[in-house]
Scaffold this active site. Sequence first.
Site, PDB file in Angstrom:
ATOM      1  N   LYS A   1      26.511  82.431 -47.756  1.00 38.45           N
ATOM      2  CA  LYS A   1      25.936  83.945 -47.843  1.00 38.45           C
ATOM      3  C   LYS A   1      25.685  84.245 -49.395  1.00 38.45           C
ATOM      4  CE  LYS A   1      28.670  86.222 -44.441  1.00 38.45           C
ATOM      5  NZ  LYS A   1      29.514  87.332 -43.962  1.00 38.45           N
TER       6      LYS A   1
ATOM      7  N   ASP B   1      27.146  93.508 -42.905  1.00 44.38           N
ATOM      8  CA  ASP B   1      28.400  93.774 -42.956  1.00 44.38           C
ATOM      9  C   ASP B   1      28.853  95.247 -43.360  1.00 44.38           C
ATOM     10  OD1 ASP B   1      29.381  91.347 -41.815  1.00 44.38           O
ATOM     11  OD2 ASP B   1      29.387  90.295 -43.775  1.00 44.38           O
TER      12      ASP B   1
ATOM     13  N   SER C   1      29.076  84.867 -32.898  1.00 44.94           N
ATOM     14  CA  SER C   1      27.788  85.548 -32.907  1.00 44.94           C
ATOM     15  C   SER C   1      26.933  85.059 -31.551  1.00 44.94           C
ATOM     16  CB  SER C   1      27.174  85.099 -34.178  1.00 44.94           C
ATOM     17  OG  SER C   1      27.720  85.567 -35.378  1.00 44.94           O
TER      18      SER C   1
ATOM     19  N   LEU D   1      40.034  93.663 -40.911  1.00 44.42           N
ATOM     20  CA  LEU D   1      38.895  92.688 -40.635  1.00 44.42           C
ATOM     21  C   LEU D   1      39.142  91.738 -39.509  1.00 44.42           C
ATOM     22  CD1 LEU D   1      37.439  94.641 -42.653  1.00 44.42           C
ATOM     23  CD2 LEU D   1      36.403  92.562 -43.599  1.00 44.42           C
TER      24      LEU D   1
HETATM   25  P1  NAP Z   1      36.644  84.942 -48.300  1.00 48.07           P
HETATM   26  O1  NAP Z   1      35.432  84.895 -49.051  1.00 48.07           O
HETATM   27  O2  NAP Z   1      37.342  83.211 -48.323  1.00 48.07           O
HETATM   28  O3  NAP Z   1      37.836  85.900 -48.954  1.00 48.07           O
HETATM   29  C1  NAP Z   1      38.997  85.851 -48.570  1.00 48.07           C
HETATM   30  C2  NAP Z   1      40.026  86.828 -49.692  1.00 48.07           C
HETATM   31  O4  NAP Z   1      41.196  86.660 -49.239  1.00 48.07           O
HETATM   32  C3  NAP Z   1      39.957  86.038 -50.966  1.00 48.07           C
HETATM   33  O5  NAP Z   1      40.169  87.101 -51.941  1.00 48.07           O
HETATM   34  C4  NAP Z   1      41.044  85.234 -50.890  1.00 48.07           C
HETATM   35  O6  NAP Z   1      41.559  85.064 -52.198  1.00 48.07           O
HETATM   36  C5  NAP Z   1      42.114  86.067 -50.249  1.00 48.07           C
HETATM   37  N1  NAP Z   1      43.262  85.232 -49.622  1.00 48.07           N
HETATM   38  C6  NAP Z   1      43.025  84.226 -48.773  1.00 48.07           C
HETATM   39  N2  NAP Z   1      44.431  83.670 -48.436  1.00 48.07           N
HETATM   40  C7  NAP Z   1      45.141  84.476 -49.148  1.00 48.07           C
HETATM   41  C8  NAP Z   1      46.657  84.568 -49.125  1.00 48.07           C
HETATM   42  N3  NAP Z   1      47.410  83.718 -48.550  1.00 48.07           N
HETATM   43  N4  NAP Z   1      47.243  85.557 -49.928  1.00 48.07           N
HETATM   44  C9  NAP Z   1      46.361  86.593 -50.408  1.00 48.07           C
HETATM   45  N5  NAP Z   1      45.099  86.748 -50.384  1.00 48.07           N
HETATM   46  C10 NAP Z   1      44.339  85.743 -49.833  1.00 48.07           C
HETATM   47  O7  NAP Z   1      36.301  85.121 -46.863  1.00 48.07           O
HETATM   48  P2  NAP Z   1      35.508  86.442 -46.283  1.00 48.07           P
HETATM   49  O8  NAP Z   1      34.398  85.929 -45.812  1.00 48.07           O
HETATM   50  O9  NAP Z   1      35.849  87.552 -47.353  1.00 48.07           O
HETATM   51  O10 NAP Z   1      36.478  86.665 -44.968  1.00 48.07           O
HETATM   52  C11 NAP Z   1      37.885  87.203 -44.937  1.00 48.07           C
HETATM   53  C12 NAP Z   1      38.055  87.599 -43.641  1.00 48.07           C
HETATM   54  O11 NAP Z   1      37.555  88.707 -43.122  1.00 48.07           O
HETATM   55  C13 NAP Z   1      38.063  86.479 -42.424  1.00 48.07           C
HETATM   56  O12 NAP Z   1      39.178  86.589 -41.661  1.00 48.07           O
HETATM   57  C14 NAP Z   1      37.030  86.771 -41.678  1.00 48.07           C
HETATM   58  O13 NAP Z   1      36.885  86.357 -40.498  1.00 48.07           O
HETATM   59  C15 NAP Z   1      36.895  88.289 -41.835  1.00 48.07           C
HETATM   60  N6  NAP Z   1      35.769  89.195 -41.585  1.00 48.07           N
HETATM   61  C16 NAP Z   1      35.503  89.734 -40.660  1.00 48.07           C
HETATM   62  C17 NAP Z   1      34.090  90.429 -40.350  1.00 48.07           C
HETATM   63  C18 NAP Z   1      34.100  91.477 -39.114  1.00 48.07           C
HETATM   64  O14 NAP Z   1      33.112  91.730 -38.772  1.00 48.07           O
HETATM   65  N7  NAP Z   1      35.164  91.957 -38.751  1.00 48.07           N
HETATM   66  C19 NAP Z   1      33.167  90.257 -41.290  1.00 48.07           C
HETATM   67  C20 NAP Z   1      33.397  89.422 -42.401  1.00 48.07           C
HETATM   68  C21 NAP Z   1      34.573  88.760 -42.311  1.00 48.07           C
HETATM   69  P3  NAP Z   1      41.508  83.516 -53.102  1.00 48.07           P
HETATM   70  O15 NAP Z   1      40.019  83.419 -53.405  1.00 48.07           O
HETATM   71  O16 NAP Z   1      42.465  83.383 -54.008  1.00 48.07           O
HETATM   72  O17 NAP Z   1      41.834  82.488 -51.814  1.00 48.07           O
END
Ligand code: NAP
Length: 288
Positions: free
Chosen positions: A74, A110, A20, A231
Amino acid sequence: MTQDRLRLGLIGYPLEHSFSPRLHLAALRACGLNGEYRLYPIPPGLDRGEKLKELLDSLRRGEVKGLNVTIPLKQEIMPYLDELAPAARAIGAVNTISGGDGLLFGDNTDAPGFLADLRRLEFFREGRPSTALILGAGGAARAVIHALRQAGWQVIVAARRVEQARELVDELHAIRFTPVALRDALEAISDWRSALTLIVNTTPLGMAPWMETSPWPEALPFPEGVFVYDLVYNPAQTLFIRRARRAGLKAANGLGMLVEQAALSFERWTGLDVSRAELRNAILEFQG
Ligand code: NAP
């Protein structure tokens, strides 16, 4: 510090790997503005509430103009705010706060950021909304699902914890979904794979330390002609993207969404429409 210096920043924890600052410093530069984008780490601890309140008070007074919010704040930040944009309320998460005139306003860029990037991609420019499969049910999934539903898409959620997907659906009422455990995807997908035009990875699989992991089971063939959107943006080519391209599919990483959400936050704070190319270049130069 001069009075017209625009003070922006990011709260969350940990923050040291965030892109950021690069994006917003590039935005300030591109718009010829005198400003700063500081990291305000809020680690867990007893004084977390105090620290947050102090920072938000400076936003309320207009000393700080805007803040981005990242993990793990968040959702936690929401009760501190005076007003929420409809998207932030529906998603249940805030990534952008604007302040001034004694009030704090929370928004979520987002969701529109994801949609804007999707529309930028040639694959979707002409196409009508159809059916998307979302892998994961965390914070980013909520934003993506909200965006797609608003744009008229059918959305199917596949998460490793069915109860998490169900919770998400309960909170985001409007979603039509089929929760499936990822390990069962092989069987479950056969019913609706022909309807899919988009698969979105919202899990962290593919980024460090899970670089050699893909959310898509290796034994499961990709649906024909589907577009794959990851993502994750670091690394630029995740295993998920590499396998999809090897199967002859079109695929994109999350850099475009990252750029769009930053540009939209910047617009909320300044009213300025910043060049996406400038922001994208700031990241590509850094990634080399
Ligand atoms: P989060 O709230 O922690 O959610 C992650 C999700 O993935 C949860 O449902 C989690 O399940 C699941 N997960 C984690 N490890 C897993 C595995 N080994 N197998 C299956 N499911 C799994 O994180 P978030 O904020 O949503 O972010 C997720 C990703 O998106 C990150 O890599 C982040 O950098 C990316 N992102 C990118 C942008 C962009 O602008 N490009 C914006 C936002 C986020 P559990 O709850 O069971 O652990």
